[in-house]
Design an enzyme around this catalytic site. Structure first.
Site, PDB file in Angstrom:
ATOM      1  N   ASP A   6       0.888  -1.164   0.000  1.00 21.40           N
ATOM      2  CA  ASP A   6       0.000   0.000   0.000  1.00 21.40           C
ATOM      3  C   ASP A   6       0.924   1.211   0.000  1.00 21.40           C
ATOM      4  O   ASP A   6       1.485   1.576   1.022  1.00 21.40           O
ATOM      5  CB  ASP A   6      -0.886  -0.042   1.258  1.00 21.40           C
ATOM      6  CG  ASP A   6      -1.658   1.264   1.481  1.00 21.40           C
ATOM      7  OD1 ASP A   6      -1.608   2.151   0.597  1.00 21.40           O
ATOM      8  OD2 ASP A   6      -2.303   1.389   2.539  1.00 21.40           O
ATOM      9  N   LYS A  68       3.179  11.567  -3.719  1.00 23.87           N
ATOM     10  CA  LYS A  68       2.248  10.724  -4.474  1.00 23.87           C
ATOM     11  C   LYS A  68       1.280  11.592  -5.284  1.00 23.87           C
ATOM     12  O   LYS A  68       0.808  11.204  -6.334  1.00 23.87           O
ATOM     13  CB  LYS A  68       1.474   9.830  -3.503  1.00 23.87           C
ATOM     14  CG  LYS A  68       0.489   8.889  -4.173  1.00 23.87           C
ATOM     15  CD  LYS A  68      -0.050   7.896  -3.174  1.00 23.87           C
ATOM     16  CE  LYS A  68      -1.234   7.120  -3.683  1.00 23.87           C
ATOM     17  NZ  LYS A  68      -1.748   6.189  -2.667  1.00 23.87           N
ATOM     18  N   GLU A 145      -7.043   0.638  -4.493  1.00 26.09           N
ATOM     19  CA  GLU A 145      -7.054   0.582  -3.028  1.00 26.09           C
ATOM     20  C   GLU A 145      -8.414   0.154  -2.465  1.00 26.09           C
ATOM     21  O   GLU A 145      -8.468  -0.735  -1.607  1.00 26.09           O
ATOM     22  CB  GLU A 145      -6.627   1.934  -2.455  1.00 26.09           C
ATOM     23  CG  GLU A 145      -5.143   2.189  -2.663  1.00 26.09           C
ATOM     24  CD  GLU A 145      -4.726   3.642  -2.463  1.00 26.09           C
ATOM     25  OE1 GLU A 145      -5.551   4.433  -1.985  1.00 26.09           O
ATOM     26  OE2 GLU A 145      -3.574   3.966  -2.795  1.00 26.09           O
ATOM     27  N   ASP A 167     -12.679   5.866   1.916  1.00 24.40           N
ATOM     28  CA  ASP A 167     -11.241   5.894   2.217  1.00 24.40           C
ATOM     29  C   ASP A 167     -10.719   7.318   2.230  1.00 24.40           C
ATOM     30  O   ASP A 167     -10.556   7.953   1.190  1.00 24.40           O
ATOM     31  CB  ASP A 167     -10.486   5.062   1.162  1.00 24.40           C
ATOM     32  CG  ASP A 167      -8.968   5.045   1.398  1.00 24.40           C
ATOM     33  OD1 ASP A 167      -8.487   5.774   2.286  1.00 24.40           O
ATOM     34  OD2 ASP A 167      -8.275   4.293   0.696  1.00 24.40           O
TER      35      ASP A 167
HETATM   36  P1  ADP Z   1      -2.458   7.549   2.997  1.00 24.22           P
HETATM   37  O1  ADP Z   1      -3.288   6.399   2.583  1.00 24.22           O
HETATM   38  O2  ADP Z   1      -2.750   8.798   2.235  1.00 24.22           O
HETATM   39  O3  ADP Z   1      -1.004   7.279   3.082  1.00 24.22           O
HETATM   40  P2  ADP Z   1      -3.212   7.115   5.757  1.00 24.22           P
HETATM   41  O4  ADP Z   1      -4.346   6.198   5.546  1.00 24.22           O
HETATM   42  O5  ADP Z   1      -1.974   6.578   6.366  1.00 24.22           O
HETATM   43  O6  ADP Z   1      -2.885   7.938   4.457  1.00 24.22           O
HETATM   44  O7  ADP Z   1      -3.756   8.334   6.610  1.00 24.22           O
HETATM   45  C1  ADP Z   1      -2.930   9.375   6.956  1.00 24.22           C
HETATM   46  C2  ADP Z   1      -3.750  10.513   7.480  1.00 24.22           C
HETATM   47  O8  ADP Z   1      -4.504  10.070   8.591  1.00 24.22           O
HETATM   48  C3  ADP Z   1      -2.886  11.658   7.949  1.00 24.22           C
HETATM   49  O9  ADP Z   1      -3.380  12.871   7.432  1.00 24.22           O
HETATM   50  C4  ADP Z   1      -3.035  11.585   9.453  1.00 24.22           C
HETATM   51  O10 ADP Z   1      -2.933  12.860  10.042  1.00 24.22           O
HETATM   52  C5  ADP Z   1      -4.434  11.040   9.592  1.00 24.22           C
HETATM   53  N1  ADP Z   1      -4.667  10.435  10.901  1.00 24.22           N
HETATM   54  C6  ADP Z   1      -4.027   9.385  11.478  1.00 24.22           C
HETATM   55  N2  ADP Z   1      -4.499   9.151  12.716  1.00 24.22           N
HETATM   56  C7  ADP Z   1      -5.485  10.080  12.925  1.00 24.22           C
HETATM   57  C8  ADP Z   1      -6.361  10.374  14.021  1.00 24.22           C
HETATM   58  N3  ADP Z   1      -6.329   9.670  15.160  1.00 24.22           N
HETATM   59  N4  ADP Z   1      -7.234  11.392  13.883  1.00 24.22           N
HETATM   60  C9  ADP Z   1      -7.283  12.121  12.748  1.00 24.22           C
HETATM   61  N5  ADP Z   1      -6.486  11.898  11.682  1.00 24.22           N
HETATM   62  C10 ADP Z   1      -5.599  10.887  11.774  1.00 24.22           C
HETATM   63 MG    MG Z   2      -4.236   4.869   1.840  1.00 21.29          MG
END
Ligand code: ADP
Ligand code: MG
Length: 563
Positions: A6, A68, A145, A167
């Site tokens: 991922d 990305k 995804e 998502d």
């Molecule tokens: P991506 O798929 O884009 O890599 P993720 O699924 O890892 O992203 O999500 C990352 C985002 O989730 C970030 O913007 C992070 O700040 C947010 N995030 C992670 N934990 C929390 C939380 N407890 N509350 C709010 N936002 C969160």
């Molecule tokens: Mg993601």
């Protein structure tokens, strides 16, 4: 060995299928989430993941994140005088994940399945594939995804159902409607917004803070800005377990604070939340279903951890969304399940994926606007969310008197005007001169499961036919090209992987030193020096003890004791 990746905007994960199940693979620091951040220092030493994220705080100009979003574009990132494309930066993240997997599994990893947002266009998919190749991976499949996430949920629940996958990651938002009727997983519709995600909520908190404290955003230097962002990020996440936060930041030597309740935060989020509504509505419309037809709403992406987002989703769907699988991990687990299916593992039932074309494919035509024929309009041929494989034909006519050729532009996108869509290719075909509208030309688009688009243009009167094949995500880097670009990345020095925790700790100490003043600085300096002395003596046990000690010291200082 085959791994599922991922490759996220904010965080990336790697997993595999082993012993009959999907298994997440920890990185060199023991964590499943590897931040998609790259940093390069003046000596050409490369940092990827957590240490790069830490380093980015002090050296934002030598670090890159959120790249990305620029996949498939020409944008270049300048990291301390060296230039990288988004593809190359992604390949460095992939390489790091590949190494972690090899160490964890104890065998070479050659192949990968990589997930991308469903909304990614052709160029972005191609770029992802090339990034994999640059990392030395043979990319066997690019999967969407949300499809991966739905597979993960579908397998966990062993239940045929209609899913809506919501998502919300760091920088992208995807909505998909899928249906599992074993063994077929059919995608009914996908919609999304490539420019909204959790990061926008962090930006919102930063702006709120500056506004309440009466500080002009332009007045901040890069370092203060990244400190402010970091504080906003932890406050945002804190709302997952508290209703009140106090956000602090020192700006030009002066401390500022902003207390904020979750109600106030929720109110400020309203415009962002509102933007999430539209793709949901569009996906339902495209799939021809209503909210009641959805059996399960599946939350994916770190940003759906936020209670504000969860409440919003619950209100919109009038039900509690499913969180059976950790929202951070669902995509990686789904990618790993795909690996199991791909390698025909006996423990896993194959799910046949039917896919849809994620974007509209069409051409440019002239349209009568009531007064005259206006050029530059878009004529859709295959509408988005059509189940593939599919073949569609449209007939067009000559637009001018004595026209001798017809030029067919092959376009991808949703805009009414042709020029706003992505040009994938062109075909020109001769036609006999004559009055306007006399010559008829058939344009046939055939889009197959491997995202290969074949365009066939046929002139009725002369029976002349021209064909062109637009390569989809199947395009490969030539070996020479790949070798050349890999060599370019080779000069980057990598530190030994078992030193990574030490390196991260030193970077953190350095940052905290710069952020603090006076006595705190002296204390940090002393603690870091003690650790450095232990490192120099090269005694494993001693290093271990010293690291634990420094870690505790820094934790107490940053988060208060008791953590
Ligand atoms: P991506 O798929 O884009 O890599 P993720 O699924 O890892 O992203 O999500 C990352 C985002 O989730 C970030 O913007 C992070 O700040 C947010 N995030 C992670 N934990 C929390 C939380 N407890 N509350 C709010 N936002 C969160
Ligand atoms: Mg993601």
């Amino acid at each position: 060995m085959l791994i599922g990746i991922d490759l996220g905007t904010t965080n990336s994960l790697v997993a595999c299928f082993r012993n009959g199940k999907a298994e997440l693979i920890p990185n060199r620091l023991g964590s499943f989430l590897t931040p998609s951040v790259v940093s390069v220092d003046g000596n050409g030493t490369l940092y990827v993941g957590e240490s790069a994220r830490e380093r980015a705080m002090l050296h934002p100009l030598e670090s890159a994140s959120v790249f990305k979003r620029s996949m498939g574009t020409e944008r270049e990132y300048d990291l301390g005088g060296r230039r990288f494309g988004a593809e190359e930066l992604s390949s460095l993240v992939l390489r790091s994940l590949k190494e972690d997997a090899e160490i964890y599994l104890g065998e070479p990893v050659t192949d990968a399945i990589i997930s991308v947002p469903a909304y990614f266009n052709d160029m972005q998919r191609k770029a992802t594939k090339r990034a994999g190749e640059l990392a030395g991976l043979n990319v066997m499949r690019i999967i969407n995804e949300p499809t991966a996430a739905a597979i993960a949920h579908g397998m966990a629940e062993q239940n045929d159902a209609r899913y809506l996958v919501f998502d919300l990651g760091g920088g992208t938002f995807d909505v998909s409607i899928l249906e599992l009727y074993s063994p077929i997983m059919e995608v009914h519709a996908i919609a999304g917004d490539n420019f909204i995600g959790g990061e926008d909520f962090t930006t919102l908190l930063c702006n709120l803070f500056l506004e309440k404290c009466g500080i002009a955003p332009e007045s901040l230097d890069l370092r203060t800005r990244s400190e402010l962002r970091k504080n906003a990020e932890s406050c945002k996440c804190a709302f997952s377990h508290t209703d009140h936060i106090i956000m602090c930041c020192t700006i030009e030597g002066r401390p500022y604070v902003m207390p904020l309740s979750i109600e106030e935060y929720e109110q400020a989020c309203a415009p962002l939340l509102d933007r999430l509504r539209r793709p949901v509505e569009r996906s339902l419309r495209d799939a021809g279903v209503s909210l009641e037809d959805i059996d399960q709403v599946v939350l994916v992406g770190g940003a759906t951890r936020s209670p504000v987002v969860r409440r919003f989703v619950a209100r919109m769907f009038k039900r509690v969304p499913s969180m059976r699988i950790d929202p951070d991990r669902a995509v990686a687990i789904g990618a790993a399940l795909q690996c199991g299916m791909k390698s025909r593992d006996r423990e896993i039932q194959e799910v046949v994926l039917t896919d849809v074309c994620p974007f509209t494919l069409g051409t440019e035509v002239m349209v009568d606007n009531g007064m005259f024929e206006e050029a530059g309009h878009y004529l859709p041929i295959i509408e988005r969310n059509t189940v593939i494989p599919v073949s569609r034909t449209q007939t067009v006519y000559t637009a001018h008197d004595n026209q001798t050729r017809v030029n067919v532009k092959i376009l991808q996108g949703e805009s009414r005007m042709a020029q706003n869509n992505l040009l994938l290719g062109e075909i020109t075909i001769p036609v006999p001169a004559g009055p306007k509208g006399k010559e008829a030309v058939d344009i046939t688009y055939t889009y197959d499961v491997n995202a290969l688009l074949e365009v066939d243009v046929f002139v009725h009167s002369t029976k002349v036919r021209r064909k062109i094949l637009i390569q989809g995500s199947g395009s490969r880097l030539s070996d020479a090209e790949a070798a050349e670009r890999m060599e370019k990345l080779q000069y980057l020095k990598q530190n030994p992987r078992d030193e990574e925790p030490n390196r991260l700790l030193l970077l953190r100490g350095e940052r905290m030193y710069e952020e603090s003043t006076a006595d705190a600085r002296i204390a940090i300096d002393r603690a870091v020096m003690e650790f450095e002395r232990a490192l120099k003596r090269q005694d494993r046990g001693e290093i271990e003890r010293a690291r634990k000690k420094l870690e505790k010291f820094l934790n107490d200082m940053e988060f208060g004791s008791g953590q």
